[in-house]
Design a protein around this motif. Structure first.
Motif, short mmCIF file in Angstrom:
data_model
loop_
_atom_site.label_atom_id
_atom_site.label_comp_id
_atom_site.label_asym_id
_atom_site.label_seq_id
_atom_site.Cartn_x
_atom_site.Cartn_y
_atom_site.Cartn_z
N VAL A 1 0.81 -1.24 -0.15
CA VAL A 1 0.01 0.09 0.02
C VAL A 1 0.84 1.34 -0.15
CG1 VAL A 1 -1.47 1.36 1.24
CG2 VAL A 1 -2.00 -1.27 1.14
N ALA A 2 2.12 1.46 0.77
CA ALA A 2 2.96 2.50 0.85
C ALA A 2 3.39 2.68 -0.50
CB ALA A 2 3.90 2.27 1.79
N ASP A 3 3.87 1.59 -1.23
CA ASP A 3 4.37 1.91 -2.52
C ASP A 3 3.38 2.29 -3.71
OD1 ASP A 3 6.78 0.95 -1.73
OD2 ASP A 3 6.57 -1.26 -2.68
N GLU A 4 2.10 1.99 -3.31
CA GLU A 4 1.16 2.43 -4.33
C GLU A 4 0.70 3.92 -4.08
OE1 GLU A 4 -2.14 2.20 -7.25
OE2 GLU A 4 -0.38 0.64 -6.69
N ILE A 5 0.89 4.33 -2.82
CA ILE A 5 0.53 5.76 -2.47
C ILE A 5 1.52 6.71 -3.25
CG2 ILE A 5 0.33 7.34 -0.68
CD1 ILE A 5 -1.09 5.27 1.12
N ALA A 6 2.95 6.15 -2.92
CA ALA A 6 3.89 6.91 -3.24
C ALA A 6 3.98 7.01 -4.87
CB ALA A 6 5.42 6.23 -2.89
N GLU B 1 3.08 18.60 -3.89
CA GLU B 1 2.31 19.42 -2.99
C GLU B 1 0.95 18.96 -3.13
OE1 GLU B 1 3.21 23.73 -3.02
OE2 GLU B 1 5.55 23.45 -2.80
N PRO B 2 0.60 18.01 -2.52
CA PRO B 2 -1.04 17.63 -2.69
C PRO B 2 -2.01 18.84 -2.08
CG PRO B 2 0.24 15.85 -1.60
CD PRO B 2 1.38 17.16 -1.66
N ALA B 3 -2.85 19.10 -2.98
CA ALA B 3 -3.77 20.38 -2.50
C ALA B 3 -4.84 19.83 -1.60
CB ALA B 3 -4.17 20.95 -3.86
N HIS B 4 -5.19 18.47 -1.81
CA HIS B 4 -6.58 18.07 -1.32
C HIS B 4 -6.72 16.79 -0.73
CE1 HIS B 4 -6.83 18.04 -5.72
NE2 HIS B 4 -6.81 16.72 -5.42
N GLU B 5 -5.55 16.42 0.46
CA GLU B 5 -5.56 15.42 0.65
C GLU B 5 -6.66 14.64 1.52
OE1 GLU B 5 -1.98 12.46 2.79
OE2 GLU B 5 -1.79 14.59 2.38
N PHE B 6 -7.18 13.39 1.23
CA PHE B 6 -8.19 12.72 1.87
C PHE B 6 -7.76 11.49 2.54
CE2 PHE B 6 -11.87 9.57 1.30
CZ PHE B 6 -12.74 10.00 2.26
N VAL B 7 -7.80 11.36 3.90
CA VAL B 7 -7.24 10.10 4.65
C VAL B 7 -8.42 9.40 5.33
CG1 VAL B 7 -5.30 9.51 6.17
CG2 VAL B 7 -4.99 11.58 4.82
N PRO B 8 -8.87 8.49 4.79
CA PRO B 8 -10.13 7.91 5.43
C PRO B 8 -9.82 6.55 6.36
CG PRO B 8 -9.88 7.48 3.18
CD PRO B 8 -9.01 8.23 3.40
N LEU B 9 -8.53 5.95 5.93
CA LEU B 9 -8.34 4.94 6.86
C LEU B 9 -6.66 5.25 7.49
CD1 LEU B 9 -8.83 2.05 4.09
CD2 LEU B 9 -10.27 2.75 6.18
N HIS C 1 -7.76 8.11 -1.78
CA HIS C 1 -6.54 8.81 -1.04
C HIS C 1 -5.40 8.97 -2.42
CE1 HIS C 1 -3.52 9.85 1.58
NE2 HIS C 1 -3.03 8.83 1.22
N CYS C 2 -5.19 8.02 -3.21
CA CYS C 2 -4.17 8.29 -4.21
C CYS C 2 -4.79 9.36 -5.13
CB CYS C 2 -3.99 7.11 -4.96
SG CYS C 2 -3.30 5.48 -4.25
N PHE C 3 -5.90 9.35 -5.45
CA PHE C 3 -6.22 10.59 -6.14
C PHE C 3 -6.17 11.82 -5.46
CE2 PHE C 3 -9.85 13.81 -6.96
CZ PHE C 3 -9.26 14.26 -7.95
N SER C 4 -6.55 12.02 -4.21
CA SER C 4 -6.34 13.17 -3.27
C SER C 4 -5.04 13.72 -3.33
CB SER C 4 -7.00 12.84 -2.06
OG SER C 4 -6.00 12.41 -1.14
N ALA D 1 -16.50 10.11 2.09
CA ALA D 1 -15.96 10.44 0.73
C ALA D 1 -17.01 11.25 -0.22
CB ALA D 1 -16.21 8.98 0.02
N LEU D 2 -18.11 11.39 0.30
CA LEU D 2 -19.06 12.47 -0.56
C LEU D 2 -18.86 13.80 -0.26
CD1 LEU D 2 -22.63 10.26 -0.44
CD2 LEU D 2 -21.21 11.18 -2.30
N GLY D 3 -18.59 14.08 1.12
CA GLY D 3 -18.18 15.20 1.47
C GLY D 3 -16.85 15.74 0.98
N PHE D 4 -15.80 14.82 1.01
CA PHE D 4 -14.71 15.23 0.27
C PHE D 4 -14.75 15.57 -1.34
CE2 PHE D 4 -11.41 13.19 -2.53
CZ PHE D 4 -10.29 14.12 -2.42
#
Length: 389
Positions: A47-52, A58-66, A90-93, A117-120
């Motif tokens: 998972v860590a490699d996938e996010i990387a 400079e992520p502008a809108h990070e979403f961290v649900p887990l 999260h990867c999109f965010s 997710a809908l709020g994000f």
């Protein structure tokens, strides 16, 4: 900047969503379909490699649900369907993609994660396009109605109407323990007794609902624990599954051939060694497939629309050949009319004496079926009070 695409199955919603993404961000939109694993790269071992892979400077809108730190060593394919959706979001965010489209993927999320997710998505200043069978157009979004021609007519009432009665065995799970490599315990000395009836597995994304199905079907083997059927030892991970007809969350994970005929022939061959199972012949299976909208056993499975493949995944459970059914998120991608027909079919099968386990985050669908809830949390399985519609 959200746009919501509505309409029944086969109305052209998905095509309209993809056309809109192509117009908004040609060749550069992030897309999460009904099964989020396709939105992930397939190139990462953790998972860590996938996010990387996706992280921008400079992520502008990070979403961290887990707790992605806690999941960092897990292999992405071992995550639950809902966790994969949340990982994709999260990867999109953290990326620099200029737009996102989501086709029914949010239907896999538990209520808290779905609301998050809908709020994000609603807060984003970027273009968002969404298809979801359980939503009306969210406040502040633009509505896009689709009304294309229906296809793949499905008659579930007739599918189950002439099935014989069944005497499903009682299942006892004792001291069940299981965990994925690199992850936390999913079950720790869990115990539950399931008499014939209907059970809904509940719990947050990643609680182990699909994992329990895979253990009962023999796809996974527990670290410890036993399963018995009417007090007789049952170990499908060693001896093969002869009890549970399993419709997987992603239907493409259950096919045994390229065509429907190949798939069904291999299933019948695998079960033929169990002389106590009354297997339907090819003509009966072809008739059931036609009632599910597929007119020939020569149909190539992967050429079907995903909604049609999902419906076809119910064929083997609805033959009545096996006493227990396991339906993993059966309503994903299905419109309201089909969800109502599916609930009626489950009620009929239960009345015939089948045992049924189902997973859903769709409370409206579950509310149409008398059932007992099994709550999965903290590595345990707790039987809750019965529900009657």
């Amino acid at each position: 900047m959200g746009e919501f695409f509505s309409g029944p199955n086969f109305s052209g919603r998905s095509l309209a969503l993809m056309a809109r993404l192509a117009a908004l961000a040609p060749g550069n939109a992030f897309f999460i379909g009904p099964y989020a694993e396709a939105a992930l790269s397939g190139l990462s071992s953790t998972v860590a490699d996938e996010i990387a892979l996706y992280r921008a400077a400079e992520p502008a809108h990070e979403f961290v649900p887990l707790d992605f730190a806690g999941l960092s060593r897990r292999k992405p394919p071992t995550l639950s369907g809902g966790e994969q959706v949340l990982l994709a979001l999260h990867c999109f965010s953290v990326s620099d993609y200029p737009a996102i489209g989501i086709d029914t993927a949010l239907e896999q999320l538990d209520p808290a994660n779905r609301a998050g997710a809908l709020g994000f998505l609603s807060r984003l200043s970027l273009p968002v396009a969404l298809v979801d069978n359980r939503l009306d157009c969210p406040a502040g979004w633009s509505a896009r109605a689709c009304d294309g021609t229906a296809a793949f007519a499905c008659d579930l009432a007739t599918v189950v109407n002439n099935l014989p009665s069944c005497a499903a065995p009682t299942i006892a799970i004792e001291n069940l323990s299981f965990g994925y490599p690199g992850g936390r315990e999913i079950f720790r000395a869990a115990n539950v007794v399931l008499e014939p009836g209907v059970y809904r597995l509940t719990g947050p994304n990643g609680a182990g609902k699909t994992t329990l199905f895979k253990l009962l079907a023999g796809v996974l083997a527990p670290i410890a624990g036993t399963v018995t059927l009417d007090s007789s030892r049952y170990a499908p991970w060693r001896d093969g599954n002869r009890i549970f007809a399993f419709a997987t969350q992603n239907p493409d994970h259950q096919w045994c051939g390229a065509t429907l005929g190949e798939d069904l022939a291999r299933r019948r061959k695998a079960l033929a060694r169990h002389r106590d199972i009354a297997l339907p012949d090819e003509a009966a299976l072809a008739a059931l497939a036609a009632l599910l909208g597929i007119g020939t056993l020569d149909q190539h499975l992967y050429e079907l629309p995903l909604v049609a493949r999902k419906r076809l995944s119910w064929l083997w459970p609805f033959t009545g050949a096996l006493p227990w059914l396991m339906l993993d998120e059966p309503t994903i991608g299905q419109d309201r009319a089909m969800r109502a027909a599916l609930a009626a079919a489950i009620r009929k099968l239960a009345a015939l004496g089948h045992g049924i386990l189902f997973i859903t985050h769709d409370d409206e669908f579950a509310g149409a079926i008398a059932h007992r809830a099994l709550r999965l949390a903290n590595a345990t399985i707790d039987s809750e009070s019965a529900f009657a519609p």
